[in-house]
Design a protein around this motif. Sequence first.
Motif, PDB file in Angstrom:
ATOM      1  N   VAL A 192       4.141  -6.407 -11.903  1.00  0.00           N
ATOM      2  CA  VAL A 192       3.686  -6.586 -13.288  1.00  0.00           C
ATOM      3  C   VAL A 192       4.308  -5.517 -14.176  1.00  0.00           C
ATOM      4  CG1 VAL A 192       1.694  -6.490 -14.825  1.00  0.00           C
ATOM      5  CG2 VAL A 192       1.548  -7.760 -12.690  1.00  0.00           C
ATOM      6  N   LEU A 193       4.307  -4.274 -13.717  1.00  0.00           N
ATOM      7  CA  LEU A 193       4.937  -3.195 -14.491  1.00  0.00           C
ATOM      8  C   LEU A 193       6.427  -3.463 -14.681  1.00  0.00           C
ATOM      9  CD1 LEU A 193       3.249  -0.108 -12.767  1.00  0.00           C
ATOM     10  CD2 LEU A 193       2.639  -1.145 -14.962  1.00  0.00           C
ATOM     11  N   ARG A 194       7.071  -3.973 -13.646  1.00  0.00           N
ATOM     12  CA  ARG A 194       8.513  -4.263 -13.725  1.00  0.00           C
ATOM     13  C   ARG A 194       8.763  -5.387 -14.717  1.00  0.00           C
ATOM     14  NH1 ARG A 194       9.037  -5.428  -8.744  1.00  0.00           N
ATOM     15  NH2 ARG A 194       9.192  -3.261  -8.028  1.00  0.00           N
ATOM     16  N   ARG A 195       7.954  -6.432 -14.675  1.00  0.00           N
ATOM     17  CA  ARG A 195       8.136  -7.561 -15.592  1.00  0.00           C
ATOM     18  C   ARG A 195       7.856  -7.157 -17.034  1.00  0.00           C
ATOM     19  NH1 ARG A 195       5.549 -12.755 -12.249  1.00  0.00           N
ATOM     20  NH2 ARG A 195       6.120 -12.008 -10.184  1.00  0.00           N
ATOM     21  N   MET A 196       6.982  -6.189 -17.216  1.00  0.00           N
ATOM     22  CA  MET A 196       6.701  -5.697 -18.571  1.00  0.00           C
ATOM     23  C   MET A 196       7.823  -4.808 -19.093  1.00  0.00           C
ATOM     24  SD  MET A 196       2.641  -4.699 -18.384  1.00  0.00           S
ATOM     25  CE  MET A 196       2.511  -4.409 -20.147  1.00  0.00           C
ATOM     26  N   GLY A 197       8.656  -4.300 -18.203  1.00  0.00           N
ATOM     27  CA  GLY A 197       9.738  -3.424 -18.611  1.00  0.00           C
ATOM     28  C   GLY A 197       9.324  -1.984 -18.812  1.00  0.00           C
ATOM     29  N   ILE A 198       8.181  -1.572 -18.209  1.00  0.00           N
ATOM     30  CA  ILE A 198       7.704  -0.201 -18.402  1.00  0.00           C
ATOM     31  C   ILE A 198       7.663   0.598 -17.105  1.00  0.00           C
ATOM     32  CG2 ILE A 198       6.324  -0.861 -20.413  1.00  0.00           C
ATOM     33  CD1 ILE A 198       3.825  -0.660 -18.627  1.00  0.00           C
ATOM     34  N   VAL A 207      -3.013  -6.642 -13.793  1.00  0.00           N
ATOM     35  CA  VAL A 207      -2.841  -7.959 -13.188  1.00  0.00           C
ATOM     36  C   VAL A 207      -3.686  -8.993 -13.921  1.00  0.00           C
ATOM     37  CG1 VAL A 207      -3.231  -9.338 -11.103  1.00  0.00           C
ATOM     38  CG2 VAL A 207      -2.196  -7.070 -10.920  1.00  0.00           C
ATOM     39  N   GLY A 208      -4.933  -8.637 -14.244  1.00  0.00           N
ATOM     40  CA  GLY A 208      -5.803  -9.557 -14.966  1.00  0.00           C
ATOM     41  C   GLY A 208      -5.253  -9.938 -16.328  1.00  0.00           C
ATOM     42  N   ALA A 209      -4.693  -8.958 -17.050  1.00  0.00           N
ATOM     43  CA  ALA A 209      -4.108  -9.243 -18.353  1.00  0.00           C
ATOM     44  C   ALA A 209      -2.910 -10.179 -18.221  1.00  0.00           C
ATOM     45  CB  ALA A 209      -3.683  -7.932 -19.023  1.00  0.00           C
ATOM     46  N   TYR A 210      -2.094  -9.943 -17.209  1.00  0.00           N
ATOM     47  CA  TYR A 210      -0.926 -10.799 -16.951  1.00  0.00           C
ATOM     48  C   TYR A 210      -1.360 -12.241 -16.682  1.00  0.00           C
ATOM     49  CZ  TYR A 210       3.067 -12.765 -14.414  1.00  0.00           C
ATOM     50  OH  TYR A 210       4.089 -13.586 -13.980  1.00  0.00           O
ATOM     51  N   VAL A 211      -2.367 -12.411 -15.850  1.00  0.00           N
ATOM     52  CA  VAL A 211      -2.822 -13.755 -15.491  1.00  0.00           C
ATOM     53  C   VAL A 211      -3.494 -14.446 -16.680  1.00  0.00           C
ATOM     54  CG1 VAL A 211      -4.397 -15.067 -14.012  1.00  0.00           C
ATOM     55  CG2 VAL A 211      -3.042 -13.192 -13.053  1.00  0.00           C
ATOM     56  N   LYS A 224      -3.616  -3.532   1.150  1.00  0.00           N
ATOM     57  CA  LYS A 224      -3.842  -4.952   1.421  1.00  0.00           C
ATOM     58  C   LYS A 224      -4.661  -5.594   0.307  1.00  0.00           C
ATOM     59  CE  LYS A 224      -5.681  -8.121   4.914  1.00  0.00           C
ATOM     60  NZ  LYS A 224      -6.344  -8.241   6.240  1.00  0.00           N
ATOM     61  N   ALA A 225      -5.687  -4.892  -0.177  1.00  0.00           N
ATOM     62  CA  ALA A 225      -6.504  -5.426  -1.268  1.00  0.00           C
ATOM     63  C   ALA A 225      -5.681  -5.553  -2.543  1.00  0.00           C
ATOM     64  CB  ALA A 225      -7.711  -4.522  -1.502  1.00  0.00           C
ATOM     65  N   ALA A 226      -4.834  -4.559  -2.821  1.00  0.00           N
ATOM     66  CA  ALA A 226      -4.037  -4.557  -4.046  1.00  0.00           C
ATOM     67  C   ALA A 226      -2.989  -5.664  -4.048  1.00  0.00           C
ATOM     68  CB  ALA A 226      -3.361  -3.197  -4.223  1.00  0.00           C
ATOM     69  N   GLU A 227      -2.541  -6.093  -2.877  1.00  0.00           N
ATOM     70  CA  GLU A 227      -1.477  -7.094  -2.783  1.00  0.00           C
ATOM     71  C   GLU A 227      -1.998  -8.499  -2.531  1.00  0.00           C
ATOM     72  OE1 GLU A 227       1.100  -5.554   0.266  1.00  0.00           O
ATOM     73  OE2 GLU A 227       2.316  -4.469  -1.210  1.00  0.00           O
ATOM     74  N   ASN A 228      -3.305  -8.672  -2.491  1.00  0.00           N
ATOM     75  CA  ASN A 228      -3.897  -9.947  -2.089  1.00  0.00           C
ATOM     76  C   ASN A 228      -3.940 -10.962  -3.235  1.00  0.00           C
ATOM     77  OD1 ASN A 228      -5.099 -11.756  -0.292  1.00  0.00           O
ATOM     78  ND2 ASN A 228      -7.168 -11.135  -0.918  1.00  0.00           N
ATOM     79  N   ILE A 229      -2.797 -11.185  -3.869  1.00  0.00           N
ATOM     80  CA  ILE A 229      -2.689 -12.198  -4.911  1.00  0.00           C
ATOM     81  C   ILE A 229      -1.220 -12.603  -5.016  1.00  0.00           C
ATOM     82  CG2 ILE A 229      -2.363 -10.510  -6.782  1.00  0.00           C
ATOM     83  CD1 ILE A 229      -3.970 -12.441  -8.592  1.00  0.00           C
ATOM     84  N   THR A 230      -0.978 -13.882  -5.280  1.00  0.00           N
ATOM     85  CA  THR A 230       0.370 -14.383  -5.522  1.00  0.00           C
ATOM     86  C   THR A 230       0.498 -14.666  -7.007  1.00  0.00           C
ATOM     87  OG1 THR A 230       0.490 -15.385  -3.317  1.00  0.00           O
ATOM     88  CG2 THR A 230       2.051 -16.174  -4.979  1.00  0.00           C
ATOM     89  N   LEU A 231       1.362 -13.933  -7.681  1.00  0.00           N
ATOM     90  CA  LEU A 231       1.489 -14.048  -9.131  1.00  0.00           C
ATOM     91  C   LEU A 231       2.456 -15.171  -9.505  1.00  0.00           C
ATOM     92  CD1 LEU A 231       1.678 -10.257 -10.067  1.00  0.00           C
ATOM     93  CD2 LEU A 231      -0.301 -11.773 -10.198  1.00  0.00           C
ATOM     94  N   ARG A 232       2.034 -16.000 -10.426  1.00  0.00           N
ATOM     95  CA  ARG A 232       2.888 -17.074 -10.926  1.00  0.00           C
ATOM     96  C   ARG A 232       3.900 -16.520 -11.928  1.00  0.00           C
ATOM     97  NH1 ARG A 232      -0.847 -21.551 -13.416  1.00  0.00           N
ATOM     98  NH2 ARG A 232       1.059 -22.799 -13.289  1.00  0.00           N
ATOM     99  N   ASP A 233       5.039 -17.192 -12.038  1.00  0.00           N
ATOM    100  CA  ASP A 233       6.024 -16.853 -13.064  1.00  0.00           C
ATOM    101  C   ASP A 233       5.667 -17.653 -14.307  1.00  0.00           C
ATOM    102  OD1 ASP A 233       8.153 -16.392 -14.700  1.00  0.00           O
ATOM    103  OD2 ASP A 233       9.699 -16.905 -13.246  1.00  0.00           O
TER     104      ASP A 233
END
Length: 398
Positions: A55-61, A304-308, A382-391
């Motif tokens: 998410v940070l990478r996609r935001m460019g920050i 992550v919540g803001a992104y989704v 494991k908890a932090a990675e337990n989601i598949t983010l959509r493009d």
Amino acid sequence: MKNNSVLISGASVAGPALAHWLHRHGFAPTIVERAPALRDGGYAVDFRGEAHLSVLRRMGILADLERVRTGTGSMSYVDSTGKPVAELPADLFAGDLEVLRGDLSRILHDATEQHTEYLFGDSVTSLHEDADGVTVTFERAAPRRFDLVIGADGLHSTTRRLAFGPEKRYVRHLGVYCAIFTTDNHLGLDHTGHAHRTAGRLAAMYSARDNTEAKAVFYFGSPLLDLDRRDVPRQQAVLAEHFAGSGWQSDRLLEDMRHATDFYFDSVGQVHMDSWTRGRVALPGDAAYCPSSLSGMGSGLALVGAYVLAGELAAARGDHRVAFARYEREMRAYAEGCQKMGDGVARLMVPGSRVAASLLNRYYKVMPYLPGKNMAAKIARKAAENITLRDYETVAAR
């Protein structure tokens, strides 16, 4: 695009992150923030695993945050004289990237100020929803109409109270209070920290901003107190009552507290809600699913919540009914998993007896040599990675 105008309450983490994505997807965000300016203080926050970092990478920050990372190493637990009695490795609490909350907030603001209207020094006082939008009244500004309202205003969310009901329905106190402020690095700490634990109390200090300053942190066990969250003198008096004469650097830090410009004091709690949306109002971040400041998950979960949330609004072409339902479905299990990281940490942070505190210090002393020494860090990742983010940019472009 339906529902183009979006009011966001809160300019800390989830709010500006949401504004970033809403603007990218074609919405017009406005942020209202009670504080007169960005809050520069706060504790160090962590990002763990690919979900947070992507998410940070996609935001460019991500590169901006890398430049201000704390670089904090191991943390030493010390006795009343300052002698180390145990040492905890950095990966147990620092994640893949650790930055100061104030630096994160500034970078998010800088990334959004050119396209987002900011209303500092103001707050929402009422929400009146109808079929076409929401009329919002403010403490200072004139009433305005928005298509949607998002409450990204933290553990004690005003938006949540106005739209969903009293705080006591949703906030679960974990039996701990926390205070933090900036002070001089008078111990000469070099990218590290010291902590002193006694029964029901923990005082700590760690270096910040390339050792040019330090953060003083206090935790103490207590039932929920009847305190005004804006009465700083009373909060400082309560903190002094708990820590005066408790040994190590406590008295020195309490004196420094009186001169701190960024003093922060609050209860440690979690937010549990059956639904994070109602009508044209939605909640992300701590307002909806705060995992507690002890979990190490709050900022990553908020981003992550803001992104989704923004992505689902874009995918639904602004149809909030469709988007809000999808947002809850995508985020529910992930948020609950992150919240589990905060359960039980409070008791470990401030054990209630001298014997328990002593035993915990001894356990920390031998923990680096135990077979399961990395288990907590692995569970957190494991908890932090337990989601598949959509493009969502690809989905919204279809």
